[in-house]
Design a protein around this motif. Structure first.
Motif, PDB file in Angstrom:
ATOM      1  N   UNK A 134     -14.812  -4.448  -1.196  1.00 34.33           N
ATOM      2  CA  UNK A 134     -13.764  -5.448  -1.429  1.00 34.33           C
ATOM      3  C   UNK A 134     -12.413  -4.739  -1.490  1.00 34.33           C
ATOM      4  N   UNK A 135     -11.485  -5.147  -0.614  1.00 33.77           N
ATOM      5  CA  UNK A 135     -10.130  -4.602  -0.585  1.00 33.77           C
ATOM      6  C   UNK A 135      -9.172  -5.624  -1.168  1.00 33.77           C
ATOM      7  N   UNK A 136      -8.281  -5.169  -2.051  1.00 34.06           N
ATOM      8  CA  UNK A 136      -7.282  -6.036  -2.678  1.00 34.06           C
ATOM      9  C   UNK A 136      -5.907  -5.460  -2.375  1.00 34.06           C
ATOM     10  N   UNK A 137      -5.036  -6.283  -1.811  1.00 33.35           N
ATOM     11  CA  UNK A 137      -3.671  -5.870  -1.466  1.00 33.35           C
ATOM     12  C   UNK A 137      -2.701  -6.760  -2.243  1.00 33.35           C
ATOM     13  N   UNK A 138      -1.724  -6.144  -2.917  1.00 31.64           N
ATOM     14  CA  UNK A 138      -0.739  -6.878  -3.711  1.00 31.64           C
ATOM     15  C   UNK A 138       0.638  -6.722  -3.078  1.00 31.64           C
ATOM     16  N   UNK A 139       1.333  -7.853  -2.916  1.00 31.63           N
ATOM     17  CA  UNK A 139       2.702  -7.846  -2.417  1.00 31.63           C
ATOM     18  C   UNK A 139       3.622  -8.444  -3.467  1.00 31.63           C
ATOM     19  N   UNK A 140       4.747  -7.773  -3.712  1.00 26.77           N
ATOM     20  CA  UNK A 140       5.785  -8.283  -4.599  1.00 26.77           C
ATOM     21  C   UNK A 140       7.003  -8.539  -3.721  1.00 26.77           C
ATOM     22  N   UNK A 141       7.465  -9.784  -3.706  1.00 30.82           N
ATOM     23  CA  UNK A 141       8.597 -10.181  -2.861  1.00 30.82           C
ATOM     24  C   UNK A 141       8.389  -9.762  -1.409  1.00 30.82           C
ATOM     25  N   UNK A 142       7.150  -9.869  -0.927  1.00 28.39           N
ATOM     26  CA  UNK A 142       6.833  -9.591   0.470  1.00 28.39           C
ATOM     27  C   UNK A 142       6.602  -8.137   0.823  1.00 28.39           C
ATOM     28  N   UNK A 143       6.691  -7.238  -0.160  1.00 29.07           N
ATOM     29  CA  UNK A 143       6.482  -5.811   0.102  1.00 29.07           C
ATOM     30  C   UNK A 143       5.193  -5.348  -0.570  1.00 29.07           C
ATOM     31  N   UNK A 144       4.365  -4.583   0.184  1.00 28.92           N
ATOM     32  CA  UNK A 144       3.123  -4.089  -0.393  1.00 28.92           C
ATOM     33  C   UNK A 144       3.433  -3.086  -1.496  1.00 28.92           C
ATOM     34  N   UNK A 145       2.923  -3.360  -2.695  1.00 32.75           N
ATOM     35  CA  UNK A 145       3.201  -2.492  -3.837  1.00 32.75           C
ATOM     36  C   UNK A 145       1.940  -1.984  -4.520  1.00 32.75           C
ATOM     37  N   UNK A 146       0.777  -2.513  -4.129  1.00 31.26           N
ATOM     38  CA  UNK A 146      -0.450  -2.059  -4.766  1.00 31.26           C
ATOM     39  C   UNK A 146      -1.665  -2.338  -3.914  1.00 31.26           C
ATOM     40  N   UNK A 147      -2.693  -1.520  -4.121  1.00 29.48           N
ATOM     41  CA  UNK A 147      -3.934  -1.657  -3.364  1.00 29.48           C
ATOM     42  C   UNK A 147      -5.087  -1.206  -4.247  1.00 29.48           C
ATOM     43  N   UNK A 148      -6.188  -1.929  -4.176  1.00 32.45           N
ATOM     44  CA  UNK A 148      -7.368  -1.559  -4.941  1.00 32.45           C
ATOM     45  C   UNK A 148      -8.627  -1.813  -4.144  1.00 32.45           C
ATOM     46  N   UNK A 149      -9.691  -1.115  -4.494  1.00 26.83           N
ATOM     47  CA  UNK A 149     -10.982  -1.239  -3.813  1.00 26.83           C
ATOM     48  C   UNK A 149     -12.075  -1.340  -4.867  1.00 26.83           C
ATOM     49  N   UNK A 150     -13.058  -2.195  -4.614  1.00 29.58           N
ATOM     50  CA  UNK A 150     -14.240  -2.297  -5.462  1.00 29.58           C
ATOM     51  C   UNK A 150     -15.414  -2.649  -4.568  1.00 29.58           C
ATOM     52  N   UNK A 151     -16.583  -2.779  -5.158  1.00 33.64           N
ATOM     53  CA  UNK A 151     -17.789  -3.098  -4.397  1.00 33.64           C
ATOM     54  C   UNK A 151     -18.502  -4.277  -5.029  1.00 33.64           C
ATOM     55  N   UNK A 152     -19.115  -5.110  -4.187  1.00 38.85           N
ATOM     56  CA  UNK A 152     -19.876  -6.250  -4.683  1.00 38.85           C
ATOM     57  C   UNK A 152     -19.006  -7.234  -5.433  1.00 38.85           C
ATOM     58  N   UNK A 153     -19.491  -7.675  -6.590  1.00 36.85           N
ATOM     59  CA  UNK A 153     -18.763  -8.667  -7.394  1.00 36.85           C
ATOM     60  C   UNK A 153     -17.980  -8.054  -8.540  1.00 36.85           C
ATOM     61  N   UNK A 154     -17.848  -6.728  -8.564  1.00 36.54           N
ATOM     62  CA  UNK A 154     -17.143  -6.080  -9.680  1.00 36.54           C
ATOM     63  C   UNK A 154     -15.642  -6.344  -9.606  1.00 36.54           C
ATOM     64  N   UNK A 155     -15.024  -6.713 -10.726  1.00 38.63           N
ATOM     65  CA  UNK A 155     -13.580  -6.937 -10.739  1.00 38.63           C
ATOM     66  C   UNK A 155     -12.808  -5.628 -10.579  1.00 38.63           C
ATOM     67  N   UNK A 156     -11.580  -5.748 -10.117  1.00 38.54           N
ATOM     68  CA  UNK A 156     -10.694  -4.595  -9.986  1.00 38.54           C
ATOM     69  C   UNK A 156      -9.313  -5.003 -10.496  1.00 38.54           C
ATOM     70  N   UNK A 157      -8.657  -4.107 -11.221  1.00 41.27           N
ATOM     71  CA  UNK A 157      -7.288  -4.338 -11.698  1.00 41.27           C
ATOM     72  C   UNK A 157      -6.350  -3.426 -10.936  1.00 41.27           C
ATOM     73  N   UNK A 158      -5.268  -4.017 -10.425  1.00 37.05           N
ATOM     74  CA  UNK A 158      -4.285  -3.264  -9.643  1.00 37.05           C
ATOM     75  C   UNK A 158      -2.955  -3.298 -10.400  1.00 37.05           C
ATOM     76  N   UNK A 159      -2.513  -2.152 -10.934  1.00 33.42           N
ATOM     77  CA  UNK A 159      -1.223  -2.121 -11.640  1.00 33.42           C
ATOM     78  C   UNK A 159      -0.062  -2.098 -10.645  1.00 33.42           C
ATOM     79  N   UNK A 160       0.945  -2.919 -10.907  1.00 36.21           N
ATOM     80  CA  UNK A 160       2.158  -2.976 -10.078  1.00 36.21           C
ATOM     81  C   UNK A 160       3.350  -3.171 -11.006  1.00 36.21           C
ATOM     82  N   UNK A 161       4.555  -3.083 -10.445  1.00 33.11           N
ATOM     83  CA  UNK A 161       5.776  -3.321 -11.221  1.00 33.11           C
ATOM     84  C   UNK A 161       6.599  -4.419 -10.573  1.00 33.11           C
ATOM     85  N   UNK A 162       7.110  -5.320 -11.419  1.00 34.49           N
ATOM     86  CA  UNK A 162       8.073  -6.313 -10.946  1.00 34.49           C
ATOM     87  C   UNK A 162       9.451  -5.649 -10.948  1.00 34.49           C
TER      88      UNK A 162
END
Length: 92
Positions: free
Chosen positions: A26-54
């Motif tokens: 599972x790939x997670x991509x975070x965008x703040x105001x349209x710019x990629x600021x964070x990315x995380x990876x996990x497997x299966x149904x496990x949650x993932x937390x991606x720290x970013x800054x506003x």
């Protein structure tokens, strides 16, 4: 089979978007105001937390917690000293 799920929330005058691509990995991509600021990876149904800054003055550290399953994925914006905010799913 991989699928993409999109989520969005506006917080403190900024746009926060998340894309969760499900599958064995599972790939997670975070965008703040349209710019990629964070990315995380996990497997299966496990949650993932991606720290970013506003980009506030001073910058505000937040975290997007993505839970890929079971069932449909969901995302929550976690802010310091506040309640978590559920991010709305987007159909695109």
């Amino acid at each position: 089979m991989r699928r993409r799920h999109h989520f969005h929330i506006d917080h403190a005058g900024h746009s926060v978007s998340a894309t969760v691509e499900t599958g064995h990995r599972v790939d997670v991509e975070i965008l703040i105001d349209g710019k990629e600021t964070g990315h995380g990876v996990t497997h299966g149904d496990r949650p993932v937390s991606v720290p970013v800054e506003l980009p506030t003055d001073p910058p505000t550290a937040v975290c997007v917690r993505a839970t890929p399953g079971p069932g449909l994925p969901r995302c929550v914006l976690e802010i310091p000293d506040g309640d978590p905010h559920v991010m709305s799913p987007r159909p695109y």
